[in-house]
Design a protein around this motif. Structure first.
Motif, PDB file in Angstrom:
ATOM      1  N   SER A 159      -4.350  -1.539  -8.775  1.00 16.73           N
ATOM      2  CA  SER A 159      -5.289  -0.537  -8.257  1.00 16.73           C
ATOM      3  C   SER A 159      -4.468   0.703  -7.903  1.00 16.73           C
ATOM      4  O   SER A 159      -3.326   0.584  -7.466  1.00 16.73           O
ATOM      5  CB  SER A 159      -5.989  -1.061  -7.006  1.00 16.73           C
ATOM      6  N   LEU A 160      -5.061   1.878  -8.085  1.00 14.84           N
ATOM      7  CA  LEU A 160      -4.345   3.130  -7.793  1.00 14.84           C
ATOM      8  C   LEU A 160      -5.097   3.925  -6.735  1.00 14.84           C
ATOM      9  O   LEU A 160      -6.317   4.052  -6.797  1.00 14.84           O
ATOM     10  CB  LEU A 160      -4.220   3.993  -9.044  1.00 14.84           C
ATOM     11  N   LEU A 161      -4.351   4.457  -5.772  1.00 14.01           N
ATOM     12  CA  LEU A 161      -4.911   5.373  -4.776  1.00 14.01           C
ATOM     13  C   LEU A 161      -4.133   6.672  -4.870  1.00 14.01           C
ATOM     14  O   LEU A 161      -2.910   6.671  -4.761  1.00 14.01           O
ATOM     15  CB  LEU A 161      -4.757   4.778  -3.371  1.00 14.01           C
ATOM     16  N   TYR A 162      -4.837   7.778  -5.123  1.00 13.96           N
ATOM     17  CA  TYR A 162      -4.152   9.074  -5.163  1.00 13.96           C
ATOM     18  C   TYR A 162      -5.158  10.155  -4.791  1.00 13.96           C
ATOM     19  O   TYR A 162      -6.269   9.839  -4.351  1.00 13.96           O
ATOM     20  CB  TYR A 162      -3.513   9.315  -6.542  1.00 13.96           C
TER      21      TYR A 162
ATOM     22  N   PHE B 136      -9.818   6.358  -6.146  1.00 10.10           N
ATOM     23  CA  PHE B 136      -9.408   4.957  -6.208  1.00 10.10           C
ATOM     24  C   PHE B 136      -9.772   4.407  -7.574  1.00 10.10           C
ATOM     25  O   PHE B 136     -10.927   4.463  -7.992  1.00 10.10           O
ATOM     26  CB  PHE B 136     -10.107   4.156  -5.102  1.00 10.10           C
ATOM     27  N   GLU B 137      -8.781   3.905  -8.272  1.00 10.58           N
ATOM     28  CA  GLU B 137      -8.988   3.307  -9.591  1.00 10.58           C
ATOM     29  C   GLU B 137      -8.745   1.810  -9.444  1.00 10.58           C
ATOM     30  O   GLU B 137      -7.599   1.388  -9.240  1.00 10.58           O
ATOM     31  CB  GLU B 137      -7.981   3.941 -10.578  1.00 10.58           C
ATOM     32  N   GLU B 138      -9.812   1.033  -9.496  1.00 11.00           N
ATOM     33  CA  GLU B 138      -9.720  -0.413  -9.216  1.00 11.00           C
ATOM     34  C   GLU B 138      -8.729  -1.110 -10.159  1.00 11.00           C
ATOM     35  O   GLU B 138      -7.850  -1.853  -9.711  1.00 11.00           O
ATOM     36  CB  GLU B 138     -11.133  -1.024  -9.362  1.00 11.00           C
ATOM     37  N   ASP B 139      -8.881  -0.854 -11.458  1.00 10.19           N
ATOM     38  CA  ASP B 139      -7.951  -1.436 -12.439  1.00 10.19           C
ATOM     39  C   ASP B 139      -7.281  -0.269 -13.148  1.00 10.19           C
ATOM     40  O   ASP B 139      -7.799   0.252 -14.130  1.00 10.19           O
ATOM     41  CB  ASP B 139      -8.720  -2.325 -13.420  1.00 10.19           C
ATOM     42  N   GLY B 140      -6.146   0.144 -12.606  1.00 11.96           N
ATOM     43  CA  GLY B 140      -5.520   1.372 -13.086  1.00 11.96           C
ATOM     44  C   GLY B 140      -4.213   1.143 -13.806  1.00 11.96           C
ATOM     45  O   GLY B 140      -3.607   0.063 -13.741  1.00 11.96           O
ATOM     46  N   LEU B 141      -3.779   2.196 -14.492  1.00 16.24           N
ATOM     47  CA  LEU B 141      -2.477   2.191 -15.151  1.00 16.24           C
ATOM     48  C   LEU B 141      -1.709   3.426 -14.680  1.00 16.24           C
ATOM     49  O   LEU B 141      -2.235   4.543 -14.716  1.00 16.24           O
ATOM     50  CB  LEU B 141      -2.649   2.228 -16.673  1.00 16.24           C
ATOM     51  N   LEU B 142      -0.490   3.189 -14.206  1.00 17.32           N
ATOM     52  CA  LEU B 142       0.386   4.286 -13.795  1.00 17.32           C
ATOM     53  C   LEU B 142       1.573   4.299 -14.755  1.00 17.32           C
ATOM     54  O   LEU B 142       2.306   3.311 -14.843  1.00 17.32           O
ATOM     55  CB  LEU B 142       0.870   4.064 -12.353  1.00 17.32           C
TER      56      LEU B 142
ATOM     57  N   ARG C 292      -2.888  -5.735  -5.968  1.00 11.84           N
ATOM     58  CA  ARG C 292      -2.068  -4.789  -5.221  1.00 11.84           C
ATOM     59  C   ARG C 292      -2.569  -3.363  -5.451  1.00 11.84           C
ATOM     60  O   ARG C 292      -3.194  -3.068  -6.472  1.00 11.84           O
ATOM     61  CB  ARG C 292      -0.605  -4.872  -5.651  1.00 11.84           C
ATOM     62  N   ILE C 293      -2.248  -2.463  -4.510  1.00 11.99           N
ATOM     63  CA  ILE C 293      -2.620  -1.049  -4.612  1.00 11.99           C
ATOM     64  C   ILE C 293      -1.346  -0.224  -4.680  1.00 11.99           C
ATOM     65  O   ILE C 293      -0.476  -0.361  -3.810  1.00 11.99           O
ATOM     66  CB  ILE C 293      -3.439  -0.591  -3.384  1.00 11.99           C
ATOM     67  N   ILE C 294      -1.242   0.602  -5.706  1.00 13.90           N
ATOM     68  CA  ILE C 294      -0.134   1.565  -5.758  1.00 13.90           C
ATOM     69  C   ILE C 294      -0.635   2.882  -5.170  1.00 13.90           C
ATOM     70  O   ILE C 294      -1.698   3.384  -5.559  1.00 13.90           O
ATOM     71  CB  ILE C 294       0.372   1.757  -7.205  1.00 13.90           C
ATOM     72  N   ALA C 295       0.112   3.419  -4.205  1.00 12.94           N
ATOM     73  CA  ALA C 295      -0.281   4.661  -3.515  1.00 12.94           C
ATOM     74  C   ALA C 295       0.956   5.546  -3.373  1.00 12.94           C
ATOM     75  O   ALA C 295       2.085   5.053  -3.459  1.00 12.94           O
ATOM     76  CB  ALA C 295      -0.860   4.311  -2.136  1.00 12.94           C
ATOM     77  N   PRO C 296       0.757   6.837  -3.148  1.00 14.15           N
ATOM     78  CA  PRO C 296       1.924   7.719  -2.972  1.00 14.15           C
ATOM     79  C   PRO C 296       2.789   7.270  -1.798  1.00 14.15           C
ATOM     80  O   PRO C 296       2.257   6.812  -0.785  1.00 14.15           O
ATOM     81  CB  PRO C 296       1.298   9.091  -2.667  1.00 14.15           C
ATOM     82  N   GLY C 297       4.094   7.424  -1.896  1.00 15.33           N
ATOM     83  CA  GLY C 297       4.967   7.201  -0.746  1.00 15.33           C
ATOM     84  C   GLY C 297       4.565   8.148   0.368  1.00 15.33           C
ATOM     85  O   GLY C 297       4.091   9.261   0.126  1.00 15.33           O
ATOM     86  N   PHE C 298       4.737   7.700   1.615  1.00 10.01           N
ATOM     87  CA  PHE C 298       4.343   8.540   2.753  1.00 10.01           C
ATOM     88  C   PHE C 298       5.392   9.628   3.029  1.00 10.01           C
ATOM     89  O   PHE C 298       6.568   9.468   2.727  1.00 10.01           O
ATOM     90  CB  PHE C 298       4.142   7.675   4.002  1.00 10.01           C
TER      91      PHE C 298
END
Ligand code: GUN
Ligand code: FE
Length: 431
Positions: A4-7, A21-27, A63-69
């Motif tokens: 999952s992607l959060l950006y 939010f992309e539930e099934d995403g590709l980065l 799992r969720i991939i999100a930007p580093g803080f």
């Protein structure tokens, strides 16, 4: 990476970025011409995957991939000062902080704390920080050297404090400015590192030192500036006694050429609309430090006032006045402050705003929009892998989340370092 992607969508005209939010995403991540890893593409796995058929994909189900803080204000030498009780800022500085910072005249001690500090940032998912060292130049070398080893995007600086400070941390006007310029030349722009000219705050700096700092800020316009302003009533009264003619505490920094883009002022609590307009007009940014302001009883940042004028701000831990390295704890405290400081009832910050203020919004306030804090194509590939089921209660709560806001709130309220399963720094794989 498949997860999952959060950006954040690119913000239009100064608005907070909208979370995506992309539930099934590709980065898709790959090296640029200089060899540093950047985001190449992102979106729905179904739509994108065909175009990357031959590419190795790490699948992270659940799992969720999100930007580093991005932490806009933190003191690495105050790691061991966390949780020291005092009757407000000035006794806290005198009784705990200054005595502790004296120890950083020893390079081995600085190096040992710097190693722990950088590891702690990474464990908590923080991939970019603007950090104070101490007044000892060696403390900067320890911090930036350790950040360089870990390929972290870190901005730091030697504290300037030539008056009203005890022996052992007080520096000398001329030498402090010579040291600052040497450190700029040694570190600024090396790998991913940046330098910040660091006058501690008005009471601890002579007019000559502030003047010299302003001259360096003009000579090196892409170097950062970091300081404190309008945190505590006693501190403000002290600044007023030193500059009785000044319109406000903030205006003293303006007078010395220390308000400009890439100048970051921690706290900005007790300011008025003229000050807010000055922040906007000069391009300076505020670092909101909610856990610190609650712990030291300093007051409440006025979000509505800030947004009405529209100057730049973002979230920060302010460890060791702050109580936690965890961006989740900071975002939750920011939520409490947003409610407490509110003049109109019923409003506080939305979870997407809180998250933006600690990632893409903080990056924008630092002048690093499109570089870090987001996962848009071209951004440096600093990100976190979040496990939304890291604790039994989180697993229950996130399973029931019916919207993105509910999911983000569950993470903000119940999350901590256990949610950060992995922190990935552009290139190197850490923790
Ligand atoms: N003002 C001057 N120095 C400091 C510091 O170290 N922490 C905080 N919170 N405020 C300050
Ligand atoms: Fe601080």
């Amino acid at each position: 990476y498949r997860a999952s992607l959060l950006y954040f969508a690119e913000p239009a005209n100064g608005e907070s970025g909208q979370a995506v939010f992309e539930e099934d995403g590709l980065l898709v991540v790959g090296p640029d011409e200089q060899g540093s890893q950047r985001v190449q593409a992102l979106g729905s796995y179904q739509k994108l995957s065909a175009g990357y058929a031959g590419v190795d994909t790490e699948h992270l189900p659940g799992r969720i991939i999100a930007p580093g803080f991005v932490d806009m204000h933190i003191h690495y030498p105050q790691l061991d000062v966390i949780g020291s009780p005092a009757e407000g800022l000035l006794p806290w500085l005198e009784n705990y902080t200054f005595p502790h910072e004296k120890r950083f005249s020893a390079p081995e001690y600085s190096a040992q704390v710097a190693t722990f500090f950088i590891a702690e940032l990474l464990r908590n998912g923080v991939t970019t920080a603007l950090a104070f060292a101490t007044s000892h130049p060696e403390s900067v070398n320890a911090l930036l050297g350790e950040a360089q080893k870990n390929q972290l995007r870190l901005i730091g600086g030697k504290v300037l404090m030539d008056q009203n400070s005890p022996d052992g941390v007080r520096d000398q006007t001329e030498q402090s400015l010579v040291d600052t310029e040497a450190l700029i030349n040694q570190w600024h722009g090396v790998d991913r590192l940046g330098y910040a000219i660091t006058p501690r705050f008005v009471p601890s700096c002579s007019a000559a030192q502030l003047q010299g700092a302003g001259e360096l800020a003009a000579k090196y316009p892409d170097v950062w500036i970091q300081s404190h302003v309008a945190e505590n009533k006693d501190e403000i009264a002290w600044a007023r006694r030193l500059y009785p003619q000044a319109r406000s505490y903030l205006s003293v920094y303006e007078q010395f050429g220390l308000l400009r883009p890439r100048a970051v002022y921690a706290h900005c609590i007790h300011i008025n609309d003229e000050d807010r307009a000055l922040m906007l007009g000069t391009g300076a940014a505020a670092a909101v430090c909610p856990t610190s302001n609650l712990f030291l009883g300093s007051g409440f940042f006025d979000y509505a006032g800030a947004d009405e004028v529209g100057f730049l701000y973002g979230q920060a831990s302010d460890v060791g006045g702050g109580t936690s390295f965890s961006p989740f704890h900071t975002m939750l405290a920011a939520y409490y402050v947003g409610r407490e400081g509110q003049t109109k009832p019923g409003l506080s910050l939305k979870p997407q705003q809180l998250w933006w203020q600690h990632t893409a919004g903080a990056a924008r306030a630092l002048g690093l929009a499109g570089v870090v804090g987001n996962l848009q194509p071209g951004c440096e590939a600093d990100f976190v892998v979040l496990n939304p089921k890291a604790t039994p209660l989180l697993a229950r709560k996130t399973a029931q989340a019916g919207s993105l806001d509910e999911l983000l709130f569950a993470l903000i309220v119940l999350g901590d370092d256990r949610v950060i399963e992995k922190t990935v720094i552009s290139q190197a794989l850490a923790t």
